[in-house]
Design a protein around this motif. Sequence first.
Motif, PDB file in Angstrom:
ATOM      1  N   UNK A 163     -19.231  39.848  18.736  1.00 33.42           N
ATOM      2  CA  UNK A 163     -18.797  39.687  17.741  1.00 33.42           C
ATOM      3  C   UNK A 163     -19.449  38.080  16.793  1.00 33.42           C
ATOM      4  N   UNK A 164     -18.907  37.246  18.175  1.00 31.55           N
ATOM      5  CA  UNK A 164     -18.396  35.807  18.470  1.00 31.55           C
ATOM      6  C   UNK A 164     -20.269  35.310  17.807  1.00 31.55           C
ATOM      7  N   UNK A 165     -21.382  36.285  18.928  1.00 32.93           N
ATOM      8  CA  UNK A 165     -22.746  35.637  18.463  1.00 32.93           C
ATOM      9  C   UNK A 165     -23.657  35.959  17.536  1.00 32.93           C
ATOM     10  N   UNK A 166     -22.756  37.454  16.833  1.00 32.31           N
ATOM     11  CA  UNK A 166     -23.282  37.576  15.817  1.00 32.31           C
ATOM     12  C   UNK A 166     -22.787  37.323  14.450  1.00 32.31           C
ATOM     13  N   UNK A 167     -21.921  36.931  14.938  1.00 31.31           N
ATOM     14  CA  UNK A 167     -20.493  35.713  13.375  1.00 31.31           C
ATOM     15  C   UNK A 167     -21.701  34.411  13.543  1.00 31.31           C
ATOM     16  N   UNK A 168     -22.079  33.886  14.678  1.00 32.10           N
ATOM     17  CA  UNK A 168     -22.940  32.683  14.968  1.00 32.10           C
ATOM     18  C   UNK A 168     -23.900  32.508  14.027  1.00 32.10           C
ATOM     19  N   UNK A 169     -24.878  33.057  14.727  1.00 31.89           N
ATOM     20  CA  UNK A 169     -26.353  34.019  13.842  1.00 31.89           C
ATOM     21  C   UNK A 169     -26.663  33.561  12.608  1.00 31.89           C
ATOM     22  N   UNK A 170     -25.349  35.300  12.445  1.00 29.86           N
ATOM     23  CA  UNK A 170     -25.308  34.771  10.458  1.00 29.86           C
ATOM     24  C   UNK A 170     -25.308  34.018   9.802  1.00 29.86           C
ATOM     25  N   UNK A 171     -23.837  32.914  10.180  1.00 31.97           N
ATOM     26  CA  UNK A 171     -23.973  31.686   9.752  1.00 31.97           C
ATOM     27  C   UNK A 171     -24.683  30.834   9.524  1.00 31.97           C
ATOM     28  N   UNK A 172     -25.062  30.688  10.958  1.00 32.95           N
ATOM     29  CA  UNK A 172     -26.056  29.398  11.349  1.00 32.95           C
ATOM     30  C   UNK A 172     -27.343  29.798  10.494  1.00 32.95           C
TER      31      UNK A 172
END
Length: 261
Positions: free
Chosen positions: A96-105
Amino acid sequence: MTAEMDPVQRLVNDMLHEIFMTLGKGDPCDLARASCVSRGWHEFVISNGLSKQLCLKMFPQLYGVDRVTESCSFKSDGETGSSNTKEWDVLEREHRVYGFLSHCARSIVDRECISDAISASSTDNFPEEGINNTLEIRDRVGRIASYWSSKGENNPAVPETLIYKLVGDLGVITEIDIQPFKAFFQRGSPIYSAKSVRFQMGYSKASLDLDSVDQSCHISLNDKFVWTYTSPEFPMAQARELFAEIQVARACSLYRRIPSC
């Protein structure tokens, strides 16, 4: 989708890995969507940490991240046999967290990160020598020198603190540039540099409204922030040079709590 109907289940793991990673390169959200197609896809994406792998390929600065946490916990749905184990919970959290970071970054561009100066622990002559001057690249504006000066302390070990607001809710800091001020208007043109500097990244507590902070009131605001990262101390030379490439913990710092629900 049953295993019999799913052609992906007939492929070897290495080929599956390449398919899913290629899928995520275009848009990290596609990898998250793929993990929802079936139980088999869900287990493969999460158990192999594909969201984390994709994120680190996109942003290798994050390799130094020690662990990830969420501001609230998710409960397993109980559908996957190993979902109640601690190891599976960690893998799901990282998904969840790394997916969120990839999307936002992906929307982050290479630019200056500071949007505003918040406060200084002390200022000698306010506002002429205030913290806002540090946002000016030039050392003089017109004929007026542009610099920040503390009031000074008898004890050189007493630290001074400058607090800035960054441009967005999420960002990766890869480099911080500092240039000591050379007092061209004083005899001998002395250079005023710190003995050493260190950096902290974090977020303000709910009780602090950054827009309402009065820069003329030099009070400590450290207890108003949650510092999620503190760098080592970096010594500074007494030279009028731009101290660049001060790498912040190699992995950089995320300067906001990642919302998870």
